[in-house]
Enzyme design. Structure first.
Site, mmCIF file in Angstrom:
data_model
loop_
_atom_site.group_PDB
_atom_site.id
_atom_site.type_symbol
_atom_site.label_atom_id
_atom_site.label_comp_id
_atom_site.label_asym_id
_atom_site.label_seq_id
_atom_site.Cartn_x
_atom_site.Cartn_y
_atom_site.Cartn_z
ATOM 1 N N ASP A 77 -112.256 39.719 81.040
ATOM 2 C CA ASP A 77 -112.323 38.566 80.143
ATOM 3 C C ASP A 77 -112.677 37.296 80.916
ATOM 4 O O ASP A 77 -111.891 36.346 80.971
ATOM 5 C CB ASP A 77 -110.972 38.400 79.425
ATOM 6 N N ILE B 84 -97.712 36.242 73.675
ATOM 7 C CA ILE B 84 -96.866 37.065 74.538
ATOM 8 C C ILE B 84 -96.041 36.214 75.492
ATOM 9 O O ILE B 84 -94.887 36.530 75.798
ATOM 10 C CB ILE B 84 -97.729 38.083 75.306
#
Length: 556
Positions: free
Chosen positions: A286, A135
């Protein structure tokens, strides 16, 4: 142009991409998805799912399909309530890496987004990225005021590629859902919808900036450092944050630290996760070793706030009750805590589920805190959830992964640490708060108001029910568990019957034509009219096909 009735192709590009996806699936052994026979594809699908190398092939498939599917695999790696440990461990190996953007592309994007030349915004800008993903990528720069910053720049092709892949994923999920109906226990469409929300948030850097500011507020005054965001230099495609100097947790050398320092560093990560879960209701989704730094000052720094989990005050209260029930080894209360968290199960299994929960709690109560890990206990609890097909809200597997990851990180620094000891103050505080007079009074008031609302609504609901009965408008929905399979069998039988009728008609018609002299050309040697011979031949071929299908199904 169609694609065999499988998926609607809205464009030539979409058809090409779907064709590519199909080839990748077939190459890695998932071609059964396209089998026209329901019984064959469902049997083959079960065999493939249970195969020892299923996780490896799934990981390779997602890797070959490209960045969006790799991200999807990373999201799936948090769903311990759906997949067993072997598959999850393979999905966790997926790495979101990509080649850097061409020289000058990042600078041009920054100038377009911030409306000024890079040379005016920064006194220096390193064109070589610190890291590059699907991304975006991150560059080191220095502001005019001397502050060192990290600039995250989104790839120009990322939104279009993600949008196209999401459209195909939605259509493919619907296709798989139709083909396998109730045979699979996984809500494929729901997983894709969940992933869509995750990746669209990652495409919006302003959302990540908001997450960072919220974490900074929650951890103010603690040894957890959150990099500051420069809002005036942040847009949906460019984010500028404070550059944090430190050692990544994966690079820490515990043997070079004193025992007390190892214990302090290891406790910080676990304590941060418990604070996020039991106090803030907003946690890092995460917390892997690359997203945690140990700063020169000895603080813990969190990075990358794209994947986060949200919990309401009601969720935190329910989680607290579950935690207390586990500590008190109360299986019925633990099940009520799971229900309050949104976990759903079939009513008929409640008694057996309580019994297994009680056995689970008693098993771990007999062990000392050093004999069991949080990850081990949670893994067994999740296996229990899968066995009873419990429907779990997505946020809780994400929280489970965060807790297990935090424990693993803590133990990698100090193997003697026990996260239960870190959690004990939170449990003690929760127990104390739960039985405070003001908390009990507030809880009683809330329950009274809730019951009052029920009493207020019941007369209206009864009136509506009686009105529908009087008008003849009451609808009753009947759900039959085996109806889909029955419809499928009837469909197959009807197709075979039509096949047989057409074959018989061709045979009879050809025989009649062959019995009479209808004129026209005839077949040499046989003396049979060509029309009759063609019809008879077609009938013979169709009869052979029909008998082959029947014998292969082993159902005469």
């Amino acid at each position: 142009m169609g694609n065999g009735g499988l998926l609607p192709a809205r464009s030539a590009g979409g058809l090409k991409r779907f064709s590519q996806i199909s080839r990748v699936l077939v190459r890695h052994g998932f071609g059964f998805v396209f089998d026209v026979r329901r019984d064959r594809r469902e049997k083959k699908g079960l065999q493939e799912f249970l195969a020892p190398n299923f996780g490896v092939r799934l990981r390779r498939t997602l890797d070959d399909l490209g960045p969006t599917f790799v991200k999807f695999g990373q999201v799936l790696s948090t769903r311990s309530d759906i997949f067993p440990e072997g598959i999850l461990s393979e999905l966790q190996k997926l790495q979101d890496t990509a080649s850097p953007m061409p020289a000058g592309t990042a600078q041009a994007l920054i100038e377009a987004e911030l409306g000024a030349p890079v040379g005016e915004i920064f006194s220096s800008f390193d064109p070589v990225p610190l890291g590059s993903a699907s991304i975006g990528q991150v560059h080191r720069a220095v502001l005019r005021g001397g502050e060192v910053v990290a600039v995250k720049v989104q790839r120009p092709e990322a939104p279009g590629r993600v949008a196209g892949d999401l459209e195909l994923m939605r259509e493919f999920a619907a296709f798989v859902d139709r083909r396998f109906a109730r045979r699979i226990l996984v809500d494929i469409r729901g997983l894709v919808a969940e992933f869509e929300g995750v990746i669209l948030r990652e495409l919006d850097y302003t959302a990540e900036a908001r997450n960072a500011r919220r974490f900074a507020a929650n951890f103010a005054g603690t040894p957890v450092a959150i990099p500051a965001v420069y809002e005036e230099l942040t847009t949906s495609k460019v984010m500028t944050m404070e550059f944090v100097v430190g050692t990544r947790f994966r690079d820490i050398r515990p043997l070079l630290m004193t025992p007390s320092e190892r214990r302090r560093v290891a406790s910080m990560g676990a304590d941060a996760i418990f604070k996020m879960a039991f106090e803030d209701g907003f946690f890092h989704g995460d917390p892997h070793p690359s997203n945690l730094l140990l700063t020169p000052e000895g603080d813990l720094a969190l990075l990358d706030f794209g994947m986060v989990g949200f919990m309401s005050r009601g969720d935190i209260e329910a989680l607290s009750r579950l935690f207390i029930a586990v500590i008190q080894r109360d299986a019925s209360a633990a099940l009520r805590g799971l229900e309050a968290l949104g976990v759903r199960y079939a009513t008929e299994v409640r008694g057996e589920l309580v019994r297994e929960l009680r056995e689970f709690l008693n098993k771990y109560s007999g062990l000392s805190v050093g004999e069991v890990t949080l990850g081990q206990a949670l893994s067994e609890l999740i296996a229990l959830a899968r066995r009873y097909r419990l429907r779990v809200p997505p946020v809780f597997p994400l929280l489970t992964k965060a807790l297990v990851t935090a424990e693993g990180l803590a133990r990698s620094i100090d193997p003697t640490i026990n996260v239960y000891e870190v959690a004990r103050p939170y449990a003690r505080r929760l127990l104390t708060q739960r039985y405070r007079p003001d908390v009990l009074a507030r809880s009683a008031t809330e329950r009274s108001l809730e019951y009052a609302r029920y009493v207020e609504e019941y007369p209206e609901q009864v009136r509506q029910l009686l009105g529908e009965l009087a008008d003849g408008e009451l609808e009753v929905r009947l759900r039959h568990g085996g109806l889909d399979e029955l419809v499928g069998e009837v469909d197959v039988l009807a197709n075979r019957l039509v096949f047989a009728v057409v074959t018989g008609a061709l045979l009879v018609g050809s025989s009649m034509l062959g019995s009479f002299d209808v004129g026209g050309p005839s077949v040499p040697l046989l003396g049979v009219p060509v029309v009759a011979f063609i019809g008879f031949t077609l009938a013979l071929i169709l009869a052979t096909i029909l008998l082959t299908i029947i014998f292969r199904s082993r159902r005469l």
